[in-house]
Design a protein around this motif. Structure first.
Motif, PDB file in Angstrom:
ATOM      1  N   GLU A  50       0.874  -1.169   0.000  1.00  0.00           N
ATOM      2  CA  GLU A  50       0.000   0.000   0.000  1.00  0.00           C
ATOM      3  C   GLU A  50       0.909   1.215   0.000  1.00  0.00           C
ATOM      4  OE1 GLU A  50      -3.109  -0.279  -0.569  1.00  0.00           O
ATOM      5  OE2 GLU A  50      -3.286  -2.414  -0.133  1.00  0.00           O
TER       6      GLU A  50
ATOM      7  N   TYR B 289     -10.773   1.014   2.678  1.00  0.00           N
ATOM      8  CA  TYR B 289      -9.475   1.693   2.778  1.00  0.00           C
ATOM      9  C   TYR B 289      -9.576   3.028   2.057  1.00  0.00           C
ATOM     10  CZ  TYR B 289      -4.358   1.847   3.104  1.00  0.00           C
ATOM     11  OH  TYR B 289      -3.063   2.161   3.418  1.00  0.00           O
ATOM     12  N   ASP B 290      -9.200   4.093   2.727  1.00  0.00           N
ATOM     13  CA  ASP B 290      -9.262   5.435   2.156  1.00  0.00           C
ATOM     14  C   ASP B 290      -7.921   5.766   1.506  1.00  0.00           C
ATOM     15  OD1 ASP B 290      -9.560   8.076   1.481  1.00  0.00           O
ATOM     16  OD2 ASP B 290     -10.040   8.770   3.514  1.00  0.00           O
ATOM     17  N   TYR B 291      -7.862   5.678   0.186  1.00  0.00           N
ATOM     18  CA  TYR B 291      -6.617   5.937  -0.525  1.00  0.00           C
ATOM     19  C   TYR B 291      -6.263   7.420  -0.583  1.00  0.00           C
ATOM     20  CZ  TYR B 291      -6.016   1.104  -1.866  1.00  0.00           C
ATOM     21  OH  TYR B 291      -5.801  -0.243  -1.830  1.00  0.00           O
TER      22      TYR B 291
ATOM     23  N   LEU C 160      -2.460   1.940  12.090  1.00  0.00           N
ATOM     24  CA  LEU C 160      -3.550   1.521  11.209  1.00  0.00           C
ATOM     25  C   LEU C 160      -4.753   1.140  12.045  1.00  0.00           C
ATOM     26  CD1 LEU C 160      -1.545  -0.791   8.770  1.00  0.00           C
ATOM     27  CD2 LEU C 160      -2.401   1.509   8.286  1.00  0.00           C
TER      28      LEU C 160
ATOM     29  N   GLN D 133      -9.793  -1.882  10.675  1.00  0.00           N
ATOM     30  CA  GLN D 133     -10.388  -2.001   9.337  1.00  0.00           C
ATOM     31  C   GLN D 133      -9.323  -1.883   8.255  1.00  0.00           C
ATOM     32  OE1 GLN D 133     -14.188  -0.004   8.517  1.00  0.00           O
ATOM     33  NE2 GLN D 133     -13.196   0.908   6.731  1.00  0.00           N
ATOM     34  N   GLU D 134      -8.398  -0.941   8.392  1.00  0.00           N
ATOM     35  CA  GLU D 134      -7.327  -0.768   7.407  1.00  0.00           C
ATOM     36  C   GLU D 134      -6.424  -2.004   7.381  1.00  0.00           C
ATOM     37  OE1 GLU D 134      -6.792   4.096   7.569  1.00  0.00           O
ATOM     38  OE2 GLU D 134      -5.847   2.844   9.117  1.00  0.00           O
ATOM     39  N   GLN D 135      -6.083  -2.510   8.560  1.00  0.00           N
ATOM     40  CA  GLN D 135      -5.222  -3.694   8.624  1.00  0.00           C
ATOM     41  C   GLN D 135      -5.929  -4.908   8.023  1.00  0.00           C
ATOM     42  OE1 GLN D 135      -2.976  -4.139  12.192  1.00  0.00           O
ATOM     43  NE2 GLN D 135      -2.539  -6.293  11.814  1.00  0.00           N
TER      44      GLN D 135
ATOM     45  N   TYR E 277      -8.198  -4.894   5.690  1.00  0.00           N
ATOM     46  CA  TYR E 277      -8.221  -4.690   4.239  1.00  0.00           C
ATOM     47  C   TYR E 277      -6.887  -5.119   3.622  1.00  0.00           C
ATOM     48  CZ  TYR E 277      -8.140  -2.301  -0.254  1.00  0.00           C
ATOM     49  OH  TYR E 277      -8.019  -2.020  -1.592  1.00  0.00           O
ATOM     50  N   ILE E 278      -5.788  -4.654   4.217  1.00  0.00           N
ATOM     51  CA  ILE E 278      -4.449  -4.939   3.693  1.00  0.00           C
ATOM     52  C   ILE E 278      -4.178  -6.441   3.717  1.00  0.00           C
ATOM     53  CG2 ILE E 278      -1.984  -4.654   4.175  1.00  0.00           C
ATOM     54  CD1 ILE E 278      -2.757  -1.812   5.287  1.00  0.00           C
TER      55      ILE E 278
END
Length: 194
Positions: free
Chosen positions: A23, A152-154, A164, A167-169, A171-172
């Protein structure tokens, strides 16, 4: 169980592969744009590892070389779903910090990387091998861990030391698990191996 011989070659491949995804984040300055790696996630041998610093990932890759006695003839494959993008950030570290036993080389499809070889590793693009997005690949094979969409907010600026969210973790990590499951189904479908 361990090595798979490449047909008509002295090269052997470890029977388990690494599934990798990075990412990135970027500043929002149009006059001086900059993008950097915020995480590298790898799935190998039933375990998911999340690296926030490229140097820690390099250390892990060097450890694999030692643990599996990897060299120019005994290699490990690293699958990346969009290798051209991810490798554009990783190749400088790979070339500088990982041992290369012979000339580095790539197999290209136009400007897209299909395979980048720097023994003892071969980085292969699953997107160009399948012609499908990770989302579609997961749907087509109906894998348990499908790509997470919208988690994930790019546009958010994230640094390697930015904590993180769960939720972000998730997703990754889910991307590499999805890729591994899709790959296993692909091999089963085509009666193939690494």
């Amino acid at each position: 169980m361990g090595w798979i011989h490449k047909k008509k070659s002295h090269i052997r491949y470890w029977y388990k592969s690494i599934f990798l995804d990075i990412e990135t984040s970027h500043n929002h300055n149009p006059e001086a744009p900059k993008t950097w790696i915020t995480s590298i996630c790898c799935r190998f041998n039933g375990h998911t590892r999340l690296f926030r610093e490229v140097e820690k990932w390099v250390e892990w890759m060097k450890l694999l070389i030692i643990l599996y006695s990897l060299n120019a003839d005994d290699r490990m494959v690293v699958y990346i779903h969009n290798a051209s993008y991810d490798l554009s950030y990783l190749i400088p570290y790979i070339q500088r910090d990982l041992p290369g036993y012979e000339n580095k080389s790539g197999i290209m499809d136009g400007k897209k990387i299909i395979v980048y070889q720097q023994p003892p590793f071969e980085f292969r693009c699953t997107y160009l091998l399948t012609g499908k997005s990770l989302e579609m690949w997961g749907k087509d094979f109906d894998v348990e861990h499908k790509k997470k969409i919208g988690m994930y907010d790019y546009n958010k600026i994230i640094y390697p030391d930015t904590p993180l969210s769960d939720q972000e973790q998730q997703y990754i990590e889910n991307d590499v698990i999805c890729m591994e499951e899709c790959f296993a189904k692909q091999l089963e479908f085509t009666h193939d191996n690494v």
